[in-house]
Design an enzyme around this catalytic site. Structure first.
Site, short mmCIF file in Angstrom:
data_model
loop_
_atom_site.label_atom_id
_atom_site.label_comp_id
_atom_site.label_asym_id
_atom_site.label_seq_id
_atom_site.Cartn_x
_atom_site.Cartn_y
_atom_site.Cartn_z
N THR A 40 0.62 -1.32 -0.01
CA THR A 40 0.27 -0.28 -0.45
C THR A 40 1.12 1.27 0.30
OG1 THR A 40 -0.99 -1.78 1.24
CG2 THR A 40 -1.98 1.17 1.30
N THR A 41 2.00 1.12 0.74
CA THR A 41 3.12 2.48 0.79
C THR A 41 3.57 2.42 -0.44
OG1 THR A 41 3.80 1.51 3.13
CG2 THR A 41 5.12 3.09 1.85
N ASP A 64 7.43 -6.63 5.28
CA ASP A 64 7.80 -6.74 5.96
C ASP A 64 8.91 -7.96 6.13
OD1 ASP A 64 6.65 -4.29 7.25
OD2 ASP A 64 5.30 -5.70 7.94
#
Length: 155
Positions: A40-41, A64
């Site tokens: 999303t980032t 991550d």
């Protein structure tokens, strides 16, 4: 590290706006480097700022951990992670593992905007840098030898 750094950009939902503002402010510097981001980032950075970003999975879906693996493989040089300290995350253990692996491989990490400001404005950001790497492999081998020889119990 080469002059052109490979920078991972991550932000929890409540910090995405902060990261977007920070990236926008530092666009000139960041555009000289190779950028990676979790799902999303990365989408926000591409859509709102037109940045070329290598997008990985969303954080809770393994993004991550993908960044962590890239750090371990020497494919990420810098980690900028605007995390939300007040909001529990479903993937908190992944976040802790990511910070730990960044520490093991001695890469610069910014988890606050102030730290990111200091990091991005460092002269080292646009120069070749020879980082000092602790040899944890040697330490692991030493521990294994002690366990095999019966000198200490495995922890």
């Amino acid at each position: 590290m080469d002059k052109k750094k490979r920078i991972a950009l991550i932000a929890h939902d409540r910090r995405k706006r902060d990261l977007l503002e920070w990236v926008s402010f530092n666009l000139g510097t960041l555009s000289k480097h190779e950028l990676y981001a979790t799902g999303t980032t990365g989408a926000l950075l591409q859509e709102k700022l037109g940045l070329k970003v290598h997008r990985l999975k969303s954080g809770p879906l393994g993004g991550d951990q993908q960044i962590g693996a890239m750090i371990a493989e020497g494919k990420i040089d810098v980690l900028i992670f605007f995390w939300d300290p007040l909001e529990p995350q479903a993937h908190d253990v992944d976040v802790k593992a990511l910070i730990r692996i960044a520490t093991v491989y001695n890469i610069p990490v910014a988890i606050t905007r102030s730290t990111a400001d200091f990091l991005i404005s460092s002269p080292l950001m646009n120069d070749v840098y020879e980082k000092i790497q602790i040899d944890y492999e040697e330490e692991l081998e030493r521990r294994i030898r002690k366990v095999v020889e019966g000198e200490e119990e495995e922890t």
